[in-house]
Design a protein around this motif. Structure first.
Motif, PDB file in Angstrom:
ATOM      1  N   ILE A  47       4.507  -5.009   6.121  1.00 15.04           N
ATOM      2  CA  ILE A  47       5.523  -3.960   6.224  1.00 15.04           C
ATOM      3  C   ILE A  47       6.899  -4.546   6.568  1.00 15.04           C
ATOM      4  O   ILE A  47       7.919  -4.093   6.046  1.00 15.04           O
ATOM      5  CB  ILE A  47       5.092  -2.882   7.272  1.00 15.04           C
ATOM      6  N   SER A  66       0.843  -1.206   0.000  1.00 22.43           N
ATOM      7  CA  SER A  66       0.000   0.000   0.000  1.00 22.43           C
ATOM      8  C   SER A  66       0.878   1.257   0.000  1.00 22.43           C
ATOM      9  O   SER A  66       2.056   1.190   0.386  1.00 22.43           O
ATOM     10  CB  SER A  66      -0.890  -0.004   1.232  1.00 22.43           C
ATOM     11  N   PRO A  67       0.353   2.413  -0.391  1.00 24.15           N
ATOM     12  CA  PRO A  67       1.115   3.672  -0.343  1.00 24.15           C
ATOM     13  C   PRO A  67       1.661   3.948   1.063  1.00 24.15           C
ATOM     14  O   PRO A  67       2.796   4.395   1.199  1.00 24.15           O
ATOM     15  CB  PRO A  67       0.072   4.719  -0.740  1.00 24.15           C
ATOM     16  N   ASN A  68       0.857   3.625   2.090  1.00 21.69           N
ATOM     17  CA  ASN A  68       1.347   3.841   3.458  1.00 21.69           C
ATOM     18  C   ASN A  68       2.541   2.958   3.795  1.00 21.69           C
ATOM     19  O   ASN A  68       3.493   3.406   4.422  1.00 21.69           O
ATOM     20  CB  ASN A  68       0.224   3.572   4.466  1.00 21.69           C
ATOM     21  N   GLN A  69       2.466   1.696   3.381  1.00 18.20           N
ATOM     22  CA  GLN A  69       3.584   0.787   3.649  1.00 18.20           C
ATOM     23  C   GLN A  69       4.844   1.278   2.946  1.00 18.20           C
ATOM     24  O   GLN A  69       5.948   1.211   3.479  1.00 18.20           O
ATOM     25  CB  GLN A  69       3.233  -0.638   3.171  1.00 18.20           C
ATOM     26  N   LYS A  70       4.684   1.799   1.736  1.00 17.41           N
ATOM     27  CA  LYS A  70       5.832   2.304   0.986  1.00 17.41           C
ATOM     28  C   LYS A  70       6.460   3.507   1.689  1.00 17.41           C
ATOM     29  O   LYS A  70       7.673   3.584   1.854  1.00 17.41           O
ATOM     30  CB  LYS A  70       5.405   2.691  -0.440  1.00 17.41           C
ATOM     31  N   ARG A  71       5.596   4.417   2.100  1.00 21.55           N
ATOM     32  CA  ARG A  71       6.096   5.619   2.777  1.00 21.55           C
ATOM     33  C   ARG A  71       6.832   5.257   4.061  1.00 21.55           C
ATOM     34  O   ARG A  71       7.912   5.752   4.354  1.00 21.55           O
ATOM     35  CB  ARG A  71       4.910   6.561   3.050  1.00 21.55           C
ATOM     36  N   GLU A  72       6.253   4.338   4.846  1.00 20.39           N
ATOM     37  CA  GLU A  72       6.877   3.930   6.112  1.00 20.39           C
ATOM     38  C   GLU A  72       8.247   3.300   5.884  1.00 20.39           C
ATOM     39  O   GLU A  72       9.216   3.616   6.573  1.00 20.39           O
ATOM     40  CB  GLU A  72       5.954   2.957   6.860  1.00 20.39           C
ATOM     41  N   SER A  73       8.350   2.433   4.892  1.00 18.12           N
ATOM     42  CA  SER A  73       9.639   1.790   4.600  1.00 18.12           C
ATOM     43  C   SER A  73      10.661   2.816   4.132  1.00 18.12           C
ATOM     44  O   SER A  73      11.841   2.770   4.522  1.00 18.12           O
ATOM     45  CB  SER A  73       9.486   0.727   3.514  1.00 18.12           C
ATOM     46  N   TYR A  74      10.201   3.737   3.305  1.00 21.55           N
ATOM     47  CA  TYR A  74      11.081   4.788   2.761  1.00 21.55           C
ATOM     48  C   TYR A  74      11.698   5.622   3.882  1.00 21.55           C
ATOM     49  O   TYR A  74      12.909   5.880   3.907  1.00 21.55           O
ATOM     50  CB  TYR A  74      10.235   5.656   1.820  1.00 21.55           C
ATOM     51  N   GLU A  75      10.859   5.989   4.867  1.00 21.67           N
ATOM     52  CA  GLU A  75      11.363   6.760   6.012  1.00 21.67           C
ATOM     53  C   GLU A  75      12.338   5.919   6.839  1.00 21.67           C
ATOM     54  O   GLU A  75      13.396   6.390   7.240  1.00 21.67           O
ATOM     55  CB  GLU A  75      10.198   7.210   6.905  1.00 21.67           C
TER      56      GLU A  75
END
Ligand SMILES: [Zn+2]
Length: 365
Positions: free
Chosen positions: A348, A305-314
């Motif tokens: 995640i 999901s977009p949220n999972q991507k953002r969290e991993s990126y951070e």
């Protein structure tokens, strides 16, 4: 292609009419033959049949008919089968009409002049010298104006016997052998020729018309029937536990590819059961393809999901895990750390962000 318009009196058309219900109908002094199997399976309604005779009795015009002239001396009826049969049946006393005074009237009850009026009635008939391809084109075009026929009903009208007679015994009746054997694995209806179509598409790798053209003069359809049974039996042996999703699986492709490979069906079942319960697998009927081919495209696994991507990126401080370079989030793609088929998790803790180039290298694309 040659077309000629002729006027033919009913007395000519109905000469030597013979109706052998199951197999064929001939008339026109033996020169005309059609088969009940030539068109639809269902029967003309009495009201339609009666209105044809009423039209003739009143000397009203009937629609033009089409016939194909064969290379020998015979003709085939292209349309109008039920109507011409109605005429011949009436003249041969096989059914009656009710007149205005509610009296039952067979043809032989009519006055001599009334009989002659009917026998002298002229049918307008186009005689066409067409090959199979031209016939099929004609059927497809005129079909728009008719009751709709299915693709396979159209093919049955062109590639006829004796092969088709035998094929229909197996595939085209309500409780035909193919239905009894395989209805759990098939969609559509035998009557509308869906089973026949499916079976031929399996054996011919979807070259249905080519297969029918090549086999139409074969004495029987044993090859087709045998192949069909082989596929169904293979399904039942390989996947003994039935699920309704199996109706939508392309089993014949799997059969062609894997029929000679041994599988432990209880191991397969164990894995199918697990995948069926996995919410990451969004397309359940494709599990069967996956389980034999091991190609993950069949599982249509849920994406991160977009949220999972953002969290991993951070979490990975905005750098690509592989090349350690800095990228914007929209320049990166999510990747399963442990390949999906080993861990079956799109969570995640199994997500990492790679730059597009590294992701391409990793996935070998
Ligand atoms: Zn990178």
């Amino acid at each position: 292609m040659k077309i000629e318009l002729q006027e033919i009196a009913i007395r000519e058309v109905a000469k030597n009419y013979i109706n052998n219900e199951e197999e064929w109908v001939v008339w026109f002094d033996w020169k005309l033959n059609i088969r009940p199997k030539y068109q639809r399976e269902f029967v003309y309604k009495d009201s339609q049949r009666n209105s044809v005779i009423e039209t003739i009795k009143k000397n009203f015009p009937l629609n033009v008919m089409y016939r194909v002239k064969n290379t020998d001396w015979t003709f085939e009826v292209l349309d109008w089968q039920q109507r011409t049969i109605s005429i011949c049946e009436y003249i041969n006393w096989n059914f009656s009409l009710t007149n205005n005074e509610n009296q039952v009237q067979y043809f032989h009850n009519l006055q001599e002049n009334e009989k002659n009026q009917i026998l002298d009635y002229k049918l307008m008939i186009y005689i066409c010298e067409w090959n199979d391809k031209e016939k099929l084109d004609w059927f497809k075009t005129i079909n728009i104006a008719w009751e709709k026929l299915t693709e396979q009903e159209l093919r049955n009208a062109i590639y006829t016997w004796p092969w088709l007679t035998d094929a229909k015994r197996h595939f085209s009746k309500t409780s035909c052998p193919a239905y009894n054997l395989a209805s759990d694995y098939m969609t559509g209806s035998p009557i509308r020729q869906d089973y026949l179509q499916t079976a031929i598409s399996w054996i011919s790798n979807d070259n249905i018309e080519e297969y029918m053209a090549r086999n139409q003069w074969s004495e029987n359809a044993n090859e087709l029937w045998q192949y069909f049974q082989n596929v169904i039996n293979w399904i039942k042996i390989t996947f003994p536990n039935y699920r309704k999703e199996m109706k939508w699986v392309n089993f014949w492709k799997l059969y062609n590819e894997f029929k000679n490979t041994y599988f432990d069906s209880s191991k397969l079942e164990e894995e199918i059961k697990k995948l069926m319960q996995d919410e990451d697998v969004t397309k359940k009927s494709w599990i069967y393809e996956y389980i034999l081919t091991r190609n993950e495209k069949y599982l249509s696994i849920r994406a991160f999901s977009p949220n999972q991507k953002r969290e991993s990126y951070e979490k990975q401080n905005w750098i690509c895990i592989h090349c350690k370079n800095y990228f914007e989030l929209n320049e990166m793609e999510a990747d399963h750390i442990t390949p999906w088929h080993e861990w079956w998790k799109t969570t995640i803790d199994n997500c990492q962000m790679l730059c597009k180039n590294c992701n391409r290298v990793k996935s070998g694309k």
